[in-house]
Motif scaffolding. Structure first.
Motif, PDB file in Angstrom:
ATOM      1  N   PHE A  71      -6.934   1.949  10.648  1.00  0.00           N
ATOM      2  CA  PHE A  71      -8.263   2.196  10.073  1.00  0.00           C
ATOM      3  C   PHE A  71      -9.368   1.799  11.050  1.00  0.00           C
ATOM      4  N   THR A  90     -13.526   3.704  -4.973  1.00  0.00           N
ATOM      5  CA  THR A  90     -14.093   2.347  -4.949  1.00  0.00           C
ATOM      6  C   THR A  90     -15.589   2.347  -5.308  1.00  0.00           C
ATOM      7  N   SER A 134     -13.133  -9.982  -3.769  1.00  0.00           N
ATOM      8  CA  SER A 134     -13.059  -8.594  -4.250  1.00  0.00           C
ATOM      9  C   SER A 134     -12.877  -7.577  -3.133  1.00  0.00           C
ATOM     10  N   PHE A 135     -13.146  -7.966  -1.890  1.00  0.00           N
ATOM     11  CA  PHE A 135     -12.865  -7.090  -0.754  1.00  0.00           C
ATOM     12  C   PHE A 135     -11.619  -7.567  -0.017  1.00  0.00           C
ATOM     13  N   GLY A 136     -10.874  -8.485  -0.623  1.00  0.00           N
ATOM     14  CA  GLY A 136      -9.716  -9.053   0.060  1.00  0.00           C
ATOM     15  C   GLY A 136     -10.175 -10.089   1.074  1.00  0.00           C
ATOM     16  N   MET A 137      -9.263 -10.515   1.925  1.00  0.00           N
ATOM     17  CA  MET A 137      -9.592 -11.523   2.936  1.00  0.00           C
ATOM     18  C   MET A 137      -8.507 -11.469   4.010  1.00  0.00           C
ATOM     19  N   PHE A 192     -10.448   6.919  -0.823  1.00  0.00           N
ATOM     20  CA  PHE A 192     -10.863   5.502  -0.848  1.00  0.00           C
ATOM     21  C   PHE A 192     -12.328   5.379  -1.262  1.00  0.00           C
ATOM     22  N   THR A 193     -13.188   6.178  -0.605  1.00  0.00           N
ATOM     23  CA  THR A 193     -14.629   6.010  -0.827  1.00  0.00           C
ATOM     24  C   THR A 193     -15.021   6.403  -2.251  1.00  0.00           C
ATOM     25  N   HIS A 197      -6.417  -7.909   6.642  1.00  0.00           N
ATOM     26  CA  HIS A 197      -6.521  -6.625   5.928  1.00  0.00           C
ATOM     27  C   HIS A 197      -7.765  -6.542   5.044  1.00  0.00           C
ATOM     28  N   THR A 218     -17.191   0.512  -8.649  1.00  0.00           N
ATOM     29  CA  THR A 218     -18.129  -0.606  -8.442  1.00  0.00           C
ATOM     30  C   THR A 218     -19.519  -0.266  -8.984  1.00  0.00           C
ATOM     31  N   CYS A 225     -11.192  -5.509   3.488  1.00  0.00           N
ATOM     32  CA  CYS A 225     -11.686  -4.125   3.424  1.00  0.00           C
ATOM     33  C   CYS A 225     -12.623  -3.799   4.599  1.00  0.00           C
ATOM     34  N   PRO A 226     -12.244  -2.848   5.444  1.00  0.00           N
ATOM     35  CA  PRO A 226     -13.115  -2.517   6.576  1.00  0.00           C
ATOM     36  C   PRO A 226     -14.323  -1.676   6.156  1.00  0.00           C
ATOM     37  N   GLY A 227     -14.267  -1.104   4.931  1.00  0.00           N
ATOM     38  CA  GLY A 227     -15.347  -0.226   4.489  1.00  0.00           C
ATOM     39  C   GLY A 227     -16.444  -0.965   3.745  1.00  0.00           C
ATOM     40  N   MET A 269     -19.258  -8.079  -8.533  1.00  0.00           N
ATOM     41  CA  MET A 269     -17.878  -8.085  -8.020  1.00  0.00           C
ATOM     42  C   MET A 269     -17.205  -9.433  -8.286  1.00  0.00           C
ATOM     43  N   GLN A 271       0.844  -1.218   0.000  1.00  0.00           N
ATOM     44  CA  GLN A 271       0.000   0.000   0.000  1.00  0.00           C
ATOM     45  C   GLN A 271       0.872   1.258   0.000  1.00  0.00           C
ATOM     46  N   MET A 288     -12.942  -5.303  -9.426  1.00  0.00           N
ATOM     47  CA  MET A 288     -12.249  -4.032  -9.661  1.00  0.00           C
ATOM     48  C   MET A 288     -10.813  -4.290 -10.134  1.00  0.00           C
TER      49      MET A 288
HETATM   50  C1  HEM Z   1     -17.137  -1.552  -3.356  1.00  0.00           C
HETATM   51  C2  HEM Z   1     -16.232  -0.795  -2.818  1.00  0.00           C
HETATM   52  C3  HEM Z   1     -14.904  -1.301  -2.272  1.00  0.00           C
HETATM   53  C4  HEM Z   1     -14.093  -2.290  -2.732  1.00  0.00           C
HETATM   54  C5  HEM Z   1     -14.309  -3.194  -3.933  1.00  0.00           C
HETATM   55  C6  HEM Z   1     -12.951  -2.342  -1.852  1.00  0.00           C
HETATM   56  C7  HEM Z   1     -11.903  -3.239  -1.971  1.00  0.00           C
HETATM   57  C8  HEM Z   1     -10.822  -3.319  -1.109  1.00  0.00           C
HETATM   58  C9  HEM Z   1      -9.733  -4.264  -1.211  1.00  0.00           C
HETATM   59  C10 HEM Z   1      -9.589  -5.317  -2.299  1.00  0.00           C
HETATM   60  C11 HEM Z   1      -8.884  -4.033  -0.194  1.00  0.00           C
HETATM   61  C12 HEM Z   1      -7.554  -4.754   0.069  1.00  0.00           C
HETATM   62  C13 HEM Z   1      -7.753  -5.956   0.985  1.00  0.00           C
HETATM   63  C14 HEM Z   1      -6.525  -6.847   1.118  1.00  0.00           C
HETATM   64  O1  HEM Z   1      -5.405  -6.410   0.864  1.00  0.00           O
HETATM   65  O2  HEM Z   1      -6.699  -8.004   1.475  1.00  0.00           O
HETATM   66  C15 HEM Z   1      -9.413  -2.915   0.558  1.00  0.00           C
HETATM   67  C16 HEM Z   1      -8.814  -2.369   1.658  1.00  0.00           C
HETATM   68  C17 HEM Z   1      -9.267  -1.246   2.287  1.00  0.00           C
HETATM   69  N1  HEM Z   1     -10.452  -0.574   2.049  1.00  0.00           N
HETATM   70 FE1  HEM Z   1     -11.818  -1.052   0.686  1.00  0.00          FE
HETATM   71  N2  HEM Z   1     -13.086  -1.369  -0.896  1.00  0.00           N
HETATM   72  C18 HEM Z   1     -14.273  -0.718  -1.111  1.00  0.00           C
HETATM   73  C19 HEM Z   1     -14.795   0.323  -0.376  1.00  0.00           C
HETATM   74  C20 HEM Z   1     -14.169   0.933   0.678  1.00  0.00           C
HETATM   75  C21 HEM Z   1     -14.705   2.052   1.429  1.00  0.00           C
HETATM   76  C22 HEM Z   1     -16.045   2.725   1.149  1.00  0.00           C
HETATM   77  C23 HEM Z   1     -13.775   2.357   2.385  1.00  0.00           C
HETATM   78  C24 HEM Z   1     -13.830   3.433   3.438  1.00  0.00           C
HETATM   79  C25 HEM Z   1     -14.927   3.814   4.051  1.00  0.00           C
HETATM   80  C26 HEM Z   1     -12.666   1.427   2.237  1.00  0.00           C
HETATM   81  C27 HEM Z   1     -11.547   1.408   3.024  1.00  0.00           C
HETATM   82  C28 HEM Z   1     -10.518   0.486   2.915  1.00  0.00           C
HETATM   83  C29 HEM Z   1      -9.338   0.507   3.749  1.00  0.00           C
HETATM   84  C30 HEM Z   1      -9.034   1.533   4.831  1.00  0.00           C
HETATM   85  C31 HEM Z   1      -8.548  -0.578   3.366  1.00  0.00           C
HETATM   86  C32 HEM Z   1      -7.189  -1.005   3.934  1.00  0.00           C
HETATM   87  C33 HEM Z   1      -7.393  -2.067   5.010  1.00  0.00           C
HETATM   88  C34 HEM Z   1      -6.115  -2.578   5.619  1.00  0.00           C
HETATM   89  O3  HEM Z   1      -5.073  -2.514   4.985  1.00  0.00           O
HETATM   90  O4  HEM Z   1      -6.157  -3.082   6.737  1.00  0.00           O
HETATM   91  N3  HEM Z   1     -12.952   0.583   1.199  1.00  0.00           N
HETATM   92  N4  HEM Z   1     -10.606  -2.511  -0.011  1.00  0.00           N
END
Ligand code: HEM
Length: 564
Positions: free
Chosen positions: A156, A340, A482-485, A336-337, A488, A344, A490-492, A397, A135, A402
Motif C-alpha cells: 500500500f 470506511t 480506530s485506525f489501528g496501530m 476501502f475508501t 499496519h 465514519t 491505516c495509511p489512508g 471514532m 485480511q 467502526m
Molecule cells: C475513517 C476512515 C478509516 C478508518 C476508520 C480506517 C480504519 C482502518 C483500520 C482499523 C485498519 C487496520 C489497522 C491494523 O490492522 O492495525 C486499516 C487499514 C488500512 N486502511 Fe484504513 N481506515 C479508514 C480509511 C481508509 C482510506 C480512505 C484508505 C485508502 C485511501 C484506507 C486504506 C487502508 C489500507 C490500505 C489498510 C491496510 C494497511 C496494512 O495492512 O498495512 N483506509 N484502516
C-alpha cells in the motif's frame, strides 16, 4: 370448432401426467432446497466446532452460559447480535485483573489481550503474528484480490508515499466533488429551503460514493450512475462471497469454493473496471513511450491512477504493469475508501445529532467552516486548522468506533507464542484487543461524548500551546485505536480525516439540521456498529443570497459556491 365436451375430452388425459410432473418438479426442488440448507447448516456447525478448538484452552470464554449444552457453539452463534454485550461483560470481569479472555465470533474465536499487552502485540513480526493473513481471510484476497501476487496486493506504499504527500494538491478537487455530490444527493432541490425528511444513511452513502470515487477514477466518471451501480455491486458481491466462504467452507476446501464462486465477483469487477480501463491502458502506453522523453513525463497527470501506474512501472515486473491488474488495484482501493468514509461520516452525524448539545455543536462547526472553507483555494492546507472538526471526528471514532475490536492478528508461528504475562497462544489462533473498551477507559469522563475535548486551548504562549496540544484525529495511540496501530496502521487516515472535514464542513454550511428527538439506533453486527437505515433526519437548505458570511449561494450555472 371444438365444443366444450370435446375440449374437455381432449384435455383430461393430459391433466393427470401434467399435475404429476409438476408435483415431482416441486418435490425435487423442495428436497434440493432442504438438503442444501441442511448441508450448509451441518458444514457451518462443523466448521465452528473446528474453529472453537483452535482457541487457546486455558483462557475463559465470554458469553458462555454454563450448564447449557454446547456453550461455546451457542455463544458463537449468539455473537452475531450480542457481540458487544459479551465484550462489555468479559471486560468488566477479566480486564480489571489484567487477564485475557476469548470473544466468540463467527469468523474465529478472538483472544482479547489486556491493554498492557497491546504494544507487545503490534511489535511482533508478520511471520509470528500476521495481519495480512487475517485480511486475506476476511476479504478473500488470495482468490478475489487483484494480484499478480499476494505480496503485491498488500503493497500500500502508494497511499503512504504519494496520497498522503499530495493531500494539499488534491484538496480543491475533493472539495469540488463534495459540493457537487452533496448538492446532488442531499434532499430534494425542488423543496428549496423548506424542511424535509431524509433517510440519512442512504443519502450519505450516495454522496460518499461519488466523493470517494473521485479520488480513484476522477470526474466525470465518479458521478456516472453506471459506475456508481457497478462499483456498489462489486463491493457487495465481493464482501458477501468472501464472508460466505469464511463462514461456511472449511479452509481445505476454500480454494475449490472460490474457484466456483469467484465468477460473479470477477464479472461485477469487470463491469466497473471496463468504464475506466481504456484510460489506464492509455496512460500505461504513454508511460512506456515516454520513458525516455522528459517533456512527456512532465505533462503526466497527478492522481491516484497515475501514482499506481508509476509505482508498478518502478518495480520493473511486467506482471505488475498489466493495465487489468492496475484497474483492479484501483477498485480495491475504491472499496476501502467508500466503506470506511461512509461508516465514519454517518456515525459522526448520527452521534452528533443525538447529543443534547447538538445545536451548539453544529453552531461551532459552522463558525469554523465559515472561516476556513472559503480560504481553501488560496491555502489548501487550511483544513489543518479545522480543530473543532478534527476533534469531533476523533471523539466519534473514540466513542463509537467502526469495529469494537481491533489489532487483529493470526498466530503463524508453528510453535505458538507466549505473551509477556504468560498466556500461550497456539498456531492458528487469533488475537486482538478491545478497541471500544480501551478507548473508553481513560478516566472519569471517558464514557461521555464530548465532541470538542481535543480542541487546543487558547494558551498564553507558544511554548505552553505546544506543551498542552491535544492529539489530532490521525494521531494513533493505545487510547485511539480506530485506525489501528503499529506497522499496519491505516495509511489512508490522513486523506480520510481531510475528506471528512471537507464533507462535514460543507454540510453544516449548506444545511440546517434538526437535532434528533431520540438517540439514533445503531445496529451491532458481529462487532461492527452501523447506523440504522431507518433513521430519518430533518434538514433545511440554508437560504441562498449570501446574507451571512459562509452561506452557500447558487451561481447562475447552478453550481453552489461558498461565500467568503
Ligand atoms: C475513517 C476512515 C478509516 C478508518 C476508520 C480506517 C480504519 C482502518 C483500520 C482499523 C485498519 C487496520 C489497522 C491494523 O490492522 O492495525 C486499516 C487499514 C488500512 N486502511 Fe484504513 N481506515 C479508514 C480509511 C481508509 C482510506 C480512505 C484508505 C485508502 C485511501 C484506507 C486504506 C487502508 C489500507 C490500505 C489498510 C491496510 C494497511 C496494512 O495492512 O498495512 N483506509 N484502516
Amino acid at each position: 370448432m371444438l365444443d366444450s365436451t370435446q375440449t374437455y375430452r381432449t384435455i383430461v388425459p393430459f391433466v393427470g401426467p401434467l399435475a404429476w410432473t409438476t408435483l415431482r418438479v416441486v418435490g425435487y426442488a423442495l428436497a434440493g432446497t432442504v438438503a442444501a440448507t441442511g448441508g450448509l447448516i451441518i458444514t457451518f456447525v462443523a466448521l465452528q466446532v473446528q474453529r472453537i478448538r483452535t482457541a487457546p484452552d486455558q483462557i475463559p470464554w465470554a458469553g458462555v452460559e454454563r450448564y447449557k449444552i454446547f456453550p461455546k457453539l451457542r455463544a458463537t452463534i449468539a455473537s452475531l447480535a450480542r457481540d458487544r454485550e459479551h465484550l462489555e461483560a468479559a471486560w468488566e470481569r477479566y480486564t480489571s485483573t489484567n487477564k485475557p479472555f476469548t470473544l466468540p465470533n463467527l469468523l474465529w474465536p478472538l483472544t482479547i489481550l489486556p491493554p498492557s499487552e497491546a504494544t507487545w502485540l503490534i511489535s511482533q513480526p508478520e511471520h509470528v503474528l500476521s495481519v495480512n493473513k487475517t485480511q486475506d481471510d476476511v476479504m478473500g484476497l488470495a482468490h478475489l484480490g487483484p494480484g499478480p501476487t499476494l505480496e503485491s496486493v498488500h503493497d500500500f506504499s502508494v497511499i503512504t508515499r504519494d496520497l498522503t504527500r499530495q493531500i494539499p494538491a488534491c484538496t480543491m478537487e475533493m472539495f469540488e466533488e463534495v459540493k457537487h455530490s452533496f448538492d446532488a444527493h442531499f434532499g430534494d432541490p425542488e423543496k428549496g429551503s423548506d424542511w424535509q425528511d431524509i433517510k440519512l444513511m442512504k443519502i450519505v452513502e450516495s454522496s460518499v460514493l461519488d466523493v470517494a470515487s473521485r479520488l480513484v477514477v476522477g470526474a466525470p466518471l465518479c458521478r456516472s450512475e453506471q459506475y456508481r451501480k457497478a462499483v456498489s455491486a462489486y463491493i457487495t458481491i465481493n464482501g458477501f462471497t468472501a464472508l460466505f466462504v469464511q463462514a461456511f467452507v472449511p479452509p481445505t476446501l476454500s480454494s475449490l469454493a472460490f474457484g466456483a464462486l469467484k465468477w460473479p465477483v470477477f464479472y461485477s469487477r469487470w463491469r466497473a473496471a471496463r468504464l475506466f480501463y481504456p484510460e489506464v491502458e492509455c496512460r500505461v502506453a504513454a508511460l512506456r513511450d515516454a520513458r525516455y522523453e522528459k517533456e512527456a513525463l512532465q505533462e503526466r497527470e497527478n492522481d491516484l491512477m497515475q501514482w499506481i501506474i508509476e509505482s508498478a512501472a518502478a518495480k520493473g515486473d511486467p506482471a505488475e504493469f498489466d493495465p487489468k491488474i492496475l484497474a483492479h488495484k484501483l477498485l480495491l482501493l475504491n472499496l476501502f475508501t467508500i466503506a470506511t468514509l461512509y461508516l465514519t461520516l454517518s456515525t459522526t452525524l448520527l452521534t452528533l445529532l443525538s447529543s443534547s448539545d447538538a445545536a451548539d455543536i453544529l453552531a461551532t462547526l459552522r463558525g469554523e467552516a465559515t472561516e476556513i472553507l472559503p480560504r481553501l483555494a488560496q491555502d489548501p492546507t487550511a483544513t489543518r486548522k479545522m480543530h473543532a472538526h478534527d476533534s469531533l471526528i476523533r471523539e466519534t471514532m473514540r466513542y463509537e468506533p467502526m469495529s469494537d475490536t481491533g489489532l487483529m492478528r493470526e498466530v503463524l508461528s508453528p510453535s505458538g507464542i507466549t505473551t509477556p504475562s504468560g498466556t500461550f497462544l497456539p498456531q492458528g489462533s487469533h488475537v486482538g484487543v478491545s478497541v471500544r473498551q480501551m478507548q473508553r477507559s481513560g478516566g472519569k469522563s471517558a464514557d461521555d461524548y464530548q465532541p470538542f475535548r481535543f480542541v487546543p486551548s487558547t494558551a498564553s504562549s507558544e511554548l505552553e500551546a505546544e506543551a498542552t496540544k491535544p492529539p489530532t484525529a490521525v494521531q494513533v495511540s493505545e487510547s485511539h485505536l480506530s485506525f489501528g496501530m503499529g506497522r499496519h496502521v491505516c495509511p489512508g487516515r490522513f486523506f480520510a480525516v481531510n475528506t471528512l472535514k471537507l464533507m462535514l464542513g460543507y454540510m453544516v454550511l449548506t444545511w440546517k439540521f434538526e437535532p434528533l428527538k431520540e438517540k439514533a439506533k445503531f445496529i451491532q453486527i458481529a462487532g461492527a456498529s452501523i447506523g440504522s437505515e431507518k433513521t430519518v433526519v430533518r434538514i433545511r437548505r440554508r437560504v441562498a443570497g449570501g446574507r451571512e458570511s459562509g452561506d452557500v449561494v447558487e451561481k447562475t450555472s447552478g453550481e453552489s459556491q461558498v461565500t467568503g
